[in-house]
Design a protein around this motif. Structure first.
Motif, PDB file in Angstrom:
ATOM      1  N   HIS A 179     -63.626 -87.854 -80.331  1.00 47.14           N
ATOM      2  CA  HIS A 179     -64.670 -87.038 -80.955  1.00 47.14           C
ATOM      3  C   HIS A 179     -64.840 -85.684 -80.263  1.00 47.14           C
ATOM      4  N   ALA A 180     -63.885 -85.262 -79.478  1.00 44.27           N
ATOM      5  CA  ALA A 180     -63.945 -83.961 -78.806  1.00 44.27           C
ATOM      6  C   ALA A 180     -62.522 -83.488 -78.559  1.00 44.27           C
ATOM      7  N   ALA A 181     -62.417 -82.172 -78.396  1.00 46.22           N
ATOM      8  CA  ALA A 181     -61.106 -81.584 -78.150  1.00 46.22           C
ATOM      9  C   ALA A 181     -61.258 -80.413 -77.196  1.00 46.22           C
ATOM     10  N   ARG A 182     -60.147 -80.117 -76.490  1.00 44.41           N
ATOM     11  CA  ARG A 182     -60.144 -78.982 -75.563  1.00 44.41           C
ATOM     12  C   ARG A 182     -59.279 -77.879 -76.156  1.00 44.41           C
ATOM     13  N   ILE A 183     -59.836 -76.656 -76.137  1.00 46.98           N
ATOM     14  CA  ILE A 183     -59.153 -75.492 -76.696  1.00 46.98           C
ATOM     15  C   ILE A 183     -58.633 -74.635 -75.550  1.00 46.98           C
ATOM     16  N   VAL A 184     -57.349 -74.267 -75.623  1.00 48.68           N
ATOM     17  CA  VAL A 184     -56.803 -73.267 -74.708  1.00 48.68           C
ATOM     18  C   VAL A 184     -57.125 -71.897 -75.290  1.00 48.68           C
ATOM     19  N   LEU A 185     -57.896 -71.098 -74.575  1.00 41.37           N
ATOM     20  CA  LEU A 185     -58.323 -69.791 -75.078  1.00 41.37           C
ATOM     21  C   LEU A 185     -57.200 -68.770 -74.980  1.00 41.37           C
ATOM     22  N   LEU A 186     -57.333 -67.683 -75.734  1.00 35.72           N
ATOM     23  CA  LEU A 186     -56.336 -66.609 -75.692  1.00 35.72           C
ATOM     24  C   LEU A 186     -56.203 -66.010 -74.304  1.00 35.72           C
ATOM     25  N   THR A 187     -57.286 -66.028 -73.537  1.00 32.72           N
ATOM     26  CA  THR A 187     -57.280 -65.405 -72.217  1.00 32.72           C
ATOM     27  C   THR A 187     -56.775 -66.333 -71.127  1.00 32.72           C
ATOM     28  N   ASP A 188     -56.389 -67.573 -71.485  1.00 27.52           N
ATOM     29  CA  ASP A 188     -55.868 -68.502 -70.489  1.00 27.52           C
ATOM     30  C   ASP A 188     -54.559 -67.967 -69.895  1.00 27.52           C
ATOM     31  N   GLY A 189     -54.346 -68.243 -68.605  1.00 29.37           N
ATOM     32  CA  GLY A 189     -53.154 -67.726 -67.936  1.00 29.37           C
ATOM     33  C   GLY A 189     -51.848 -68.238 -68.508  1.00 29.37           C
ATOM     34  N   GLY A 190     -51.881 -69.362 -69.229  1.00 31.88           N
ATOM     35  CA  GLY A 190     -50.651 -69.889 -69.819  1.00 31.88           C
ATOM     36  C   GLY A 190     -50.548 -69.670 -71.303  1.00 31.88           C
ATOM     37  N   SER A 191     -51.406 -68.840 -71.880  1.00 35.00           N
ATOM     38  CA  SER A 191     -51.416 -68.625 -73.323  1.00 35.00           C
ATOM     39  C   SER A 191     -50.525 -67.443 -73.690  1.00 35.00           C
ATOM     40  N   ALA A 192     -49.766 -67.601 -74.785  1.00 35.18           N
ATOM     41  CA  ALA A 192     -48.935 -66.522 -75.320  1.00 35.18           C
ATOM     42  C   ALA A 192     -48.972 -66.597 -76.838  1.00 35.18           C
ATOM     43  N   VAL A 193     -49.334 -65.499 -77.484  1.00 33.42           N
ATOM     44  CA  VAL A 193     -49.498 -65.481 -78.943  1.00 33.42           C
ATOM     45  C   VAL A 193     -48.741 -64.288 -79.513  1.00 33.42           C
ATOM     46  N   PRO A 194     -47.866 -64.514 -80.507  1.00 27.73           N
ATOM     47  CA  PRO A 194     -47.202 -63.380 -81.180  1.00 27.73           C
ATOM     48  C   PRO A 194     -48.213 -62.606 -82.022  1.00 27.73           C
TER      49      PRO A 194
END
Length: 292
Positions: A179-194
């Motif tokens: 009933h819950a989830a964890r979101i990796v934010l755009l500003t996370d050190g391991g995040s990469a978005v095209p």
């Protein structure tokens, strides 16, 4: 020893004199009353004159006592008005407190309705939502940046699904509970978005720095440069993130590297929508060589 007789006689005389003058005064009053009755009966004009003299005699006294009477009456009204004002003031204060509480509730409801309408507009714009839920917490320090969503695998949420808010892209699902989830934010050190630049259409890559900002680099060697204020949206390259979602705004440019701030601040978000990831198109089938 008995007290001297002259003291007893003197004491008795005072009592006797008092009784005597009392009787005389009473008799005089009776006689005066009878005389006034007889005069009023047989000499009305004379009685009117006596009444006029009495009125003249009482007028100065009434003039002197009237301010005292009026002051006492005014004081009574003021005291009553004071206690009435105190109770009225308390009632008005209670009504004002209740009105302020209702105003705050109305403002909160209005802000929430605005966010929900914006989310509904997003859903109606062709997005494929999985579920909408509240964001109840986020980590704002450290290299890793996460947020907690009040929806999990029981609601259809899976790892890798993109998450967006009315303001823009939030991140992607990293792990889920029932009933819950964890979101990796755009500003996370391991995040990469095209991403792509809305002004020029140039493709760029946004990588989280872990400090609340995004590092932006162009993916092509030659092309139009970035400017401060440029809007960055998802490109849809590589699947996962649907194209055209607002993501960040360029804050500063240094050579070929730019720093951008995400449009969706997780510390201020209430609701977010989990979207279905975009499936990357399958690679083209190999062409078989050979001939007849």
């Amino acid at each position: 020893m008995a007290p001297p007789r002259h003291r007893d006689r003197g004491f008795s005389r005072r009592i006797q004199y008092g009784l005597f003058f009392g009787y005389v005064a009473a008799a005089a009053g009776i006689v005066a009353g009878l005389a006034l009755v007889l005069i009023a009966r047989f000499q009305p004009l004379a009685f009117e004159g006596i009444r006029g003299l009495a009125l003249d005699a009482m007028t100065p006294l009434a003039t002197l006592t009237r301010p005292v009477v009026r002051g006492a009456d005014s004081l009574g009204r003021d005291v009553g008005g004071y206690f009435g004002a105190v109770s009225e003031n308390r009632r008005l204060r209670a009504e004002l407190t209740d009105a302020r509480r209702r105003l705050i509730d109305a403002r909160v409801a209005t802000a929430e309705n605005v966010r929900l309408r914006r989310l509904a507009h997003i859903v109606g714009g062709g997005m494929r939502p999985v579920v909408g839920a509240r964001i109840v917490g986020s980590s704002l320090t450290g290299n890793r940046r996460f947020a907690t969503l009040t929806a999990g695998s029981a609601d259809g949420v899976r790892a890798g699904q993109p998450v967006r808010a009315p303001e823009g892209l939030v991140g992607r699902i990293a792990e889920t509970g029932a009933h819950a989830a964890r979101i990796v934010l755009l500003t996370d050190g391991g995040s990469a978005v095209p991403l792509r630049v809305a002004r020029t259409g140039a493709a760029v890559l946004g990588q989280g720095r872990g400090d609340g900002t995004i590092e932006v680099r162009a993916t092509a060697a030659a092309g139009p440069g970035l400017r401060r204020g440029d809007l960055l949206v998802t490109s849809g390259v590589g699947g996962v993130f649907p194209p055209g979602i607002p993501a960040a705004v360029v804050a500063s440019v240094s050579g070929e590297v730019a720093s951008a701030r995400p449009l969706a601040d997780p510390a201020r978000l209430d609701f977010a929508i989990v979207l279905r990831p975009v499936e990357a198109p399958p690679p083209p089938a190999p062409i078989e060589s050979g001939g007849r």
